[in-house]
Write a protein that holds these residues in place. Structure first.
Motif, PDB file in Angstrom:
ATOM      1  N   PRO A  40       0.496  -1.229  -0.146  1.00 52.59           N
ATOM      2  CA  PRO A  40      -0.081   0.056  -0.313  1.00 52.59           C
ATOM      3  C   PRO A  40       1.036   1.218  -0.274  1.00 52.59           C
ATOM      4  O   PRO A  40       0.833   3.017  -0.775  1.00 52.59           O
ATOM      5  N   HIS A  41       2.144   1.244   0.746  1.00 53.59           N
ATOM      6  CA  HIS A  41       2.720   2.658   0.800  1.00 53.59           C
ATOM      7  C   HIS A  41       3.071   2.877  -0.232  1.00 53.59           C
ATOM      8  O   HIS A  41       3.723   3.748  -0.899  1.00 53.59           O
ATOM      9  N   VAL A  42       3.589   2.447  -1.830  1.00 54.34           N
ATOM     10  CA  VAL A  42       4.096   2.057  -2.706  1.00 54.34           C
ATOM     11  C   VAL A  42       3.133   2.853  -3.697  1.00 54.34           C
ATOM     12  O   VAL A  42       3.081   3.549  -4.425  1.00 54.34           O
ATOM     13  N   PHE A  43       1.970   1.880  -3.612  1.00 54.28           N
ATOM     14  CA  PHE A  43       0.902   2.603  -5.313  1.00 54.28           C
ATOM     15  C   PHE A  43      -0.005   3.777  -4.045  1.00 54.28           C
ATOM     16  O   PHE A  43      -0.769   4.520  -4.443  1.00 54.28           O
ATOM     17  N   LEU A  44       0.280   4.107  -3.265  1.00 52.33           N
ATOM     18  CA  LEU A  44      -0.230   5.128  -2.428  1.00 52.33           C
ATOM     19  C   LEU A  44      -0.205   5.899  -2.325  1.00 52.33           C
ATOM     20  O   LEU A  44      -0.406   7.336  -2.340  1.00 52.33           O
ATOM     21  N   GLY A  45       2.029   6.147  -2.329  1.00 54.17           N
ATOM     22  CA  GLY A  45       2.426   6.623  -2.116  1.00 54.17           C
ATOM     23  C   GLY A  45       2.743   8.052  -3.248  1.00 54.17           C
ATOM     24  O   GLY A  45       3.207   9.110  -2.960  1.00 54.17           O
ATOM     25  N   ASN A  46       1.929   7.264  -4.405  1.00 54.00           N
ATOM     26  CA  ASN A  46       2.859   8.252  -5.591  1.00 54.00           C
ATOM     27  C   ASN A  46       0.788   8.254  -6.341  1.00 54.00           C
ATOM     28  O   ASN A  46       0.777   8.327  -7.513  1.00 54.00           O
ATOM     29  N   ILE A  47       0.316   8.885  -5.515  1.00 55.78           N
ATOM     30  CA  ILE A  47      -0.927   9.519  -6.081  1.00 55.78           C
ATOM     31  C   ILE A  47      -1.186  10.243  -7.474  1.00 55.78           C
ATOM     32  O   ILE A  47      -1.585   9.918  -8.271  1.00 55.78           O
ATOM     33  N   ALA A  48      -0.280  11.244  -7.539  1.00 59.50           N
ATOM     34  CA  ALA A  48       0.066  12.377  -8.051  1.00 59.50           C
ATOM     35  C   ALA A  48       0.699  11.151 -10.285  1.00 59.50           C
ATOM     36  O   ALA A  48      -0.048  11.722 -11.103  1.00 59.50           O
ATOM     37  N   GLU A  49       1.025  10.349  -9.668  1.00 59.75           N
ATOM     38  CA  GLU A  49       1.969   9.773 -10.391  1.00 59.75           C
ATOM     39  C   GLU A  49       0.578   8.487 -11.583  1.00 59.75           C
ATOM     40  O   GLU A  49       0.207   8.314 -12.387  1.00 59.75           O
ATOM     41  N   GLN A  50      -0.058   8.028 -10.409  1.00 58.01           N
ATOM     42  CA  GLN A  50      -1.191   7.710 -10.839  1.00 58.01           C
ATOM     43  C   GLN A  50      -2.874   8.231 -11.726  1.00 58.01           C
ATOM     44  O   GLN A  50      -3.152   7.865 -12.449  1.00 58.01           O
ATOM     45  N   ALA A  51      -2.759   9.481 -11.350  1.00 58.64           N
ATOM     46  CA  ALA A  51      -4.167  10.450 -11.603  1.00 58.64           C
ATOM     47  C   ALA A  51      -4.043  10.295 -12.805  1.00 58.64           C
ATOM     48  O   ALA A  51      -5.285  10.451 -13.436  1.00 58.64           O
ATOM     49  N   GLN A  52      -2.789  10.746 -13.492  1.00 53.73           N
ATOM     50  CA  GLN A  52      -2.528  11.599 -14.784  1.00 53.73           C
ATOM     51  C   GLN A  52      -2.900  10.040 -16.020  1.00 53.73           C
ATOM     52  O   GLN A  52      -3.757  10.143 -16.979  1.00 53.73           O
ATOM     53  N   PHE A  53      -2.736   8.645 -15.541  1.00 52.76           N
ATOM     54  CA  PHE A  53      -3.282   7.778 -16.053  1.00 52.76           C
ATOM     55  C   PHE A  53      -5.251   7.851 -16.370  1.00 52.76           C
ATOM     56  O   PHE A  53      -5.670   6.250 -17.060  1.00 52.76           O
ATOM     57  N   PHE A  86      -4.566   1.036  -7.011  1.00 53.06           N
ATOM     58  CA  PHE A  86      -4.824   2.119  -6.619  1.00 53.06           C
ATOM     59  C   PHE A  86      -6.237   1.775  -7.485  1.00 53.06           C
ATOM     60  O   PHE A  86      -7.423   2.899  -6.417  1.00 53.06           O
ATOM     61  N   THR A  87      -6.098   2.244  -7.906  1.00 50.80           N
ATOM     62  CA  THR A  87      -7.569   1.573  -8.593  1.00 50.80           C
ATOM     63  C   THR A  87      -9.103   0.974  -8.193  1.00 50.80           C
ATOM     64  O   THR A  87     -10.071   0.412  -7.789  1.00 50.80           O
ATOM     65  N   ILE A  88      -8.603  -0.735  -7.189  1.00 52.21           N
ATOM     66  CA  ILE A  88      -8.969  -1.205  -6.550  1.00 52.21           C
ATOM     67  C   ILE A  88      -9.563  -0.308  -4.579  1.00 52.21           C
ATOM     68  O   ILE A  88     -10.594  -0.338  -4.804  1.00 52.21           O
ATOM     69  N   VAL A  89      -8.984   0.554  -4.539  1.00 47.38           N
ATOM     70  CA  VAL A  89      -9.027   1.576  -3.425  1.00 47.38           C
ATOM     71  C   VAL A  89      -9.623   2.200  -3.936  1.00 47.38           C
ATOM     72  O   VAL A  89     -11.348   2.506  -2.493  1.00 47.38           O
ATOM     73  N   ILE A  90     -10.256   2.718  -5.063  1.00 44.62           N
ATOM     74  CA  ILE A  90     -11.350   4.243  -5.277  1.00 44.62           C
ATOM     75  C   ILE A  90     -12.545   3.170  -5.086  1.00 44.62           C
ATOM     76  O   ILE A  90     -13.686   3.439  -4.781  1.00 44.62           O
ATOM     77  N   ILE A  91     -12.487   2.510  -5.841  1.00 46.47           N
ATOM     78  CA  ILE A  91     -13.611   1.515  -5.870  1.00 46.47           C
ATOM     79  C   ILE A  91     -13.781   0.661  -4.469  1.00 46.47           C
ATOM     80  O   ILE A  91     -15.025   0.762  -4.366  1.00 46.47           O
ATOM     81  N   GLY A  92     -13.439   0.595  -3.908  1.00 49.11           N
ATOM     82  CA  GLY A  92     -13.902  -0.308  -1.892  1.00 49.11           C
ATOM     83  C   GLY A  92     -13.940   0.905  -1.833  1.00 49.11           C
ATOM     84  O   GLY A  92     -15.426   0.410  -1.397  1.00 49.11           O
ATOM     85  N   LEU A  93     -13.725   1.794  -1.236  1.00 48.67           N
ATOM     86  CA  LEU A  93     -14.023   3.054  -0.864  1.00 48.67           C
ATOM     87  C   LEU A  93     -15.326   3.454  -1.502  1.00 48.67           C
ATOM     88  O   LEU A  93     -16.601   3.637  -0.245  1.00 48.67           O
ATOM     89  N   LEU A  94     -16.084   3.577  -2.597  1.00 49.31           N
ATOM     90  CA  LEU A  94     -17.126   3.840  -3.289  1.00 49.31           C
ATOM     91  C   LEU A  94     -18.827   3.078  -2.677  1.00 49.31           C
ATOM     92  O   LEU A  94     -19.082   3.444  -2.524  1.00 49.31           O
ATOM     93  N   GLY A  95     -17.765   1.525  -3.167  1.00 47.70           N
ATOM     94  CA  GLY A  95     -18.791   0.713  -2.563  1.00 47.70           C
ATOM     95  C   GLY A  95     -19.465   1.035  -1.185  1.00 47.70           C
ATOM     96  O   GLY A  95     -20.751   0.598  -0.523  1.00 47.70           O
ATOM     97  N   PHE A  96     -18.106   1.287   0.065  1.00 47.42           N
ATOM     98  CA  PHE A  96     -18.616   1.111   1.289  1.00 47.42           C
ATOM     99  C   PHE A  96     -19.225   2.465   1.488  1.00 47.42           C
ATOM    100  O   PHE A  96     -19.694   2.238   2.305  1.00 47.42           O
TER     101      PHE A  96
END
Length: 302
Positions: A63-76, A267-277
């Motif tokens: 988690p600290h890897v894929f949640l630590g570079n949110i700006a990089e993941q957001a560009q996709f 990172f996307t799975i975390v977003i989907i999980g939070l939305l569902g929750f």
């Protein structure tokens, strides 16, 4: 003669509004605390497996890897540009704006499809039990189509609606409609016959029995079915988006797969999980408001 106040009747003091509010806040705090503990424990185990070398960071980044570079993941997340020919990608939204647009697009499809499926399936289910002719004409077909996988309806969605929001909404609707209709019928059949007999004894008409006895009796079970189908709606909309009927979180997952980007996947799975929750939490709150006559925990799932 001594008169007892409402608070003192029965020898037990009723809680004040302030005390009830404090009790409710304490209950919410405990629930939130256990949620944090549960998720934190899962993340801690994941981090520990990475630390001891059992989880490959290239395949299962912690988690600290894929949640630590949110700006990089957001560009996709700017997948909507794929459907716009001749548009300069730099002229589109910023990465974080693209994340918001993507989340809103997928959420809208889920909520619209779920709403349509709930309203129409409950109406059809009640109509099937209300009119015998309706049952004879529709129930065999509904039972026949209920086992068909939603994926099988994907070509039909594309043939009918092409590309965009409509086919994704149709996929959510068709995936939920048949099972929710059968669930409505099952709920009606399980209503206590004594309720109906009492209503008939008091002179209630058939319409009054369905509107004032049957519908309130099946509402708790239907709300549980609705909550469970919320998760199913998210699964279906992701499949629809991933296969190309529209941009959204499903398209991001597909992009991550094609580019071999595990960090983006999780990172996307975390977003989907939070939305569902959070949507499930909202439905539970609405359920408690609507089913105010039931004791706490009755007719609910969690």
């Amino acid at each position: 003669m001594t008169y007892q106040t409402t608070e003192q009747r029965g020898g037990v003091a009723a809680p004040s509004v302030f005390e009830a509010l404090i009790g409710r806040l304490k209950g919410s705090a405990v629930a939130i605390g256990w949620t944090i503990v549960s998720v934190g424990l899962f993340a801690l185990i994941w981090e520990f497996l990475w630390l001891v070398g059992l989880a490959d960071p290239k395949l299962l980044p912690p988690p600290h890897v894929f949640l630590g570079n949110i700006a990089e993941q957001a560009q996709f997340f700017n997948t909507a540009q794929r459907w716009q020919i001749g548009v300069d990608p730099s002229a589109g939204p910023t990465p974080f704006q693209a994340v918001g647009i993507t989340i809103i697009s997928s959420t809208m499809r889920v909520l619209v499809g779920l709403f349509l499926a709930a309203v129409i399936s409950i109406s059809v289910g009640i109509a099937i039990r209300y009119w015998k002719m309706m049952e004879n004409l529709t129930l065999p077909t509904i039972t026949l189509l209920a086992p068909v996988s939603p994926v099988a309806w994907l070509p039909v969605a594309i043939f009918l609606f092409g590309i965009g929001n409509a086919p994704a909404i149709f996929m959510v609707f068709i995936a939920l409609f048949f099972t929710m209709t059968l669930a409505t019928i099952t709920q009606i059949d399980s209503v206590n016959p004594n309720y109906i007999n009492v209503a008939r004894t008091m002179g209630a008409t058939k319409r009054q029995i369905y509107t004032r006895v049957v519908l309130p009796a099946i509402l708790p079970g239907l709300l549980v079915v609705l909550r469970l189908n919320l998760f199913g709606a998210w699964m279906v909309v992701l499949i629809a988006e991933a296969t190309g009927v529209g941009y959204g979180l499903g398209q991001v997952i597909m992009l991550a797969r094609n580019t071999f980007n595990p960090g983006l996947v999780f990172f996307t799975i975390v977003i989907i999980g939070l939305l569902g929750f959070f949507f499930d939490f909202g439905l539970r709150m609405a359920q408690r408001r609507l089913l105010y006559w039931l004791p706490k925990g009755a007719g609910a799932l969690g």
